[in-house]
Write an enzyme that holds these catalytic residues in place. Structure first.
Site, short mmCIF file in Angstrom:
data_model
loop_
_atom_site.label_atom_id
_atom_site.label_comp_id
_atom_site.label_asym_id
_atom_site.label_seq_id
_atom_site.Cartn_x
_atom_site.Cartn_y
_atom_site.Cartn_z
N GLU A 165 0.84 -1.21 0.00
CA GLU A 165 0.00 0.00 0.00
C GLU A 165 0.87 1.26 0.00
OE1 GLU A 165 -1.57 1.78 3.53
OE2 GLU A 165 -1.31 -0.08 4.67
N LYS B 8 -4.17 -1.95 15.28
CA LYS B 8 -3.64 -1.23 16.43
C LYS B 8 -4.68 -1.19 17.53
CE LYS B 8 -0.22 1.83 14.84
NZ LYS B 8 -0.28 1.93 13.38
N1 PSU Z 1 -2.81 1.42 10.53
C1 PSU Z 1 -1.48 1.56 10.66
N2 PSU Z 1 -0.79 2.27 9.73
C2 PSU Z 1 -1.40 2.83 8.65
C3 PSU Z 1 -2.82 2.65 8.52
C4 PSU Z 1 -3.48 1.95 9.48
O1 PSU Z 1 -0.92 1.06 11.61
O2 PSU Z 1 -0.73 3.46 7.82
C5 PSU Z 1 -3.49 3.19 7.30
C6 PSU Z 1 -3.75 2.04 6.30
O3 PSU Z 1 -3.59 2.53 5.00
C7 PSU Z 1 -5.20 1.70 6.55
C8 PSU Z 1 -5.78 3.05 6.87
O4 PSU Z 1 -5.83 1.08 5.44
O5 PSU Z 1 -4.78 3.70 7.65
C9 PSU Z 1 -7.09 2.98 7.62
O6 PSU Z 1 -7.63 4.27 7.70
P1 PSU Z 1 -9.14 4.47 8.22
O7 PSU Z 1 -9.10 4.12 9.68
O8 PSU Z 1 -9.44 5.90 7.96
O9 PSU Z 1 -9.98 3.52 7.42
#
Ligand code: PSU
Ligand code: MN
Length: 301
Positions: A23, A155
């Site tokens: 990603e 997390k």
């Molecule tokens: N968790 C991490 N590092 C990240 C992300 C999540 O530890 O970089 C990023 C990933 O790209 C994940 C996104 O798909 O955040 C999720 O964002 P949201 O909670 O807005 O869906």
């Protein structure tokens, strides 16, 4: 969906060689420069060392790229105005010719279109603590797009029990790799049950192969705990998480800005320990993703 392939990725796919998707939101929004550019390069090397080809995915000037050059990665690592791209964002980014970094959800969509079956990252999004309606698009995409996502769990800035409930509702098999419980990113254990423990890349490949032949259309989540020497102390992680979440609430941070805000505060509040853990698990997941992609290609032969 029109895709722009790096030559190396196009050749590998045409010849049925193993490819692992990566990603780009972790580069643009997940880690500060220069750590983000370094770890992006290290993840690619870890995948190559296993005999697979890395394919980092992003939208650049409205074009969807599968496999990026070092210059393109540097741009994502440094430019201030990169859109965070999940399912809903592609039409805007492509239509208006923007630069956008794909999340887990966005990367899964493109990987599937490209015929890439394995994707390695750090953590998936989930259900936010105290905000049960803030459900990451990652969880919904896992339910509808057949790509295997290798991660270190989610997390514990998130509500992990609710996150696992949503994955169950979405019909996503959750596997723990070399562990008995779902890992919680900064630490190796959450105490929460998974659907199955697996211990080898072959077992992962067997399950991915079965899910594709069954045609149920869902992804597979493979959660790998961070190596013990890089694990954070659970109490230290929890304290920083609670403070970061409280600050996000107090400052009215919401929507797609919540996760980047909390990630960056975690780095500051823990003196970089959170970042060191993050870096270690990203590289480890790339390595294991490479091994799984190799095992899956060997199964096709
Ligand atoms: N968790 C991490 N590092 C990240 C992300 C999540 O530890 O970089 C990023 C990933 O790209 C994940 C996104 O798909 O955040 C999720 O964002 P949201 O909670 O807005 O869906
Ligand atoms: Mn969200």
């Amino acid at each position: 969906m029109q895709l722009h392939y790096a030559e190396e990725v196009r050749d590998a796919l045409a010849e049925g060689r193993p490819v692992v998707a990566l990603e780009s939101t972790v580069i643009s929004h997940g880690l500060p420069f220069p750590h983000n550019a370094e770890i992006a390069a290290n993840m690619q090397s870890a995948i190559r060392a296993e005999g697979a080809v890395p394919a980092t995915i992003a939208v650049l000037g409205g074009k969807i790229h599968v496999g990026l050059s070092d210059e393109q990665i540097h741009h994502l690592a440094t430019a201030p105005d990169i859109r965070k791209c999940s399912r809903r964002d592609f039409s805007i980014a492509v239509g208006l010719k923007q630069d956008a970094a794909t999340t887990v959800a966005g990367t899964m969509i493109v990987a599937h279109q490209a015929g890439i079956r394995v994707f390695a990252t750090g953590g998936i999004g989930g259900v936010h603590r105290g905000h049960p309606f803030d459900v990451s698009a990652d969880l919904i995409e896992l339910g509808r797009t057949p790509v295997a996502v290798v991660c270190a769990g989610a997390k514990s800035i998130l509500d992990l029990p609710l996150t696992l409930e949503v994955l169950e509702t979405q019909g996503v098999p959750v596997l723990a790799y070399g562990a008995d419980t779902f890992p919680s990113f900064y630490t190796r254990e959450s105490g929460l049950a998974v659907d199955e423990r697996i211990d080898t890349p072959q077992q992962a490949a067997d399950i991915i192969h079965a899910s594709l032949s069954l045609g149920l259309g869902h992804g597979v989540l493979i959660a790998v705990p961070v190596a013990p020497e890089y694990e954070m102390h659970a109490a230290q992680a929890e304290e920083a998480i609670q403070q970061a979440v409280a600050e996000a609430d107090a400052q009215g941070i919401h929507g797609k800005d919540v996760t980047p805000f909390i990630l960056s505060r975690m780095g500051e509040l823990t003196d970089g320990q959170a970042r060191a853990t993050n870096t270690a698990l990203l590289q480890n997941n790339a390595r294991i993703g490479g091994q799984i992609a190799v095992a899956l290609s060997a199964r096709d032969a």
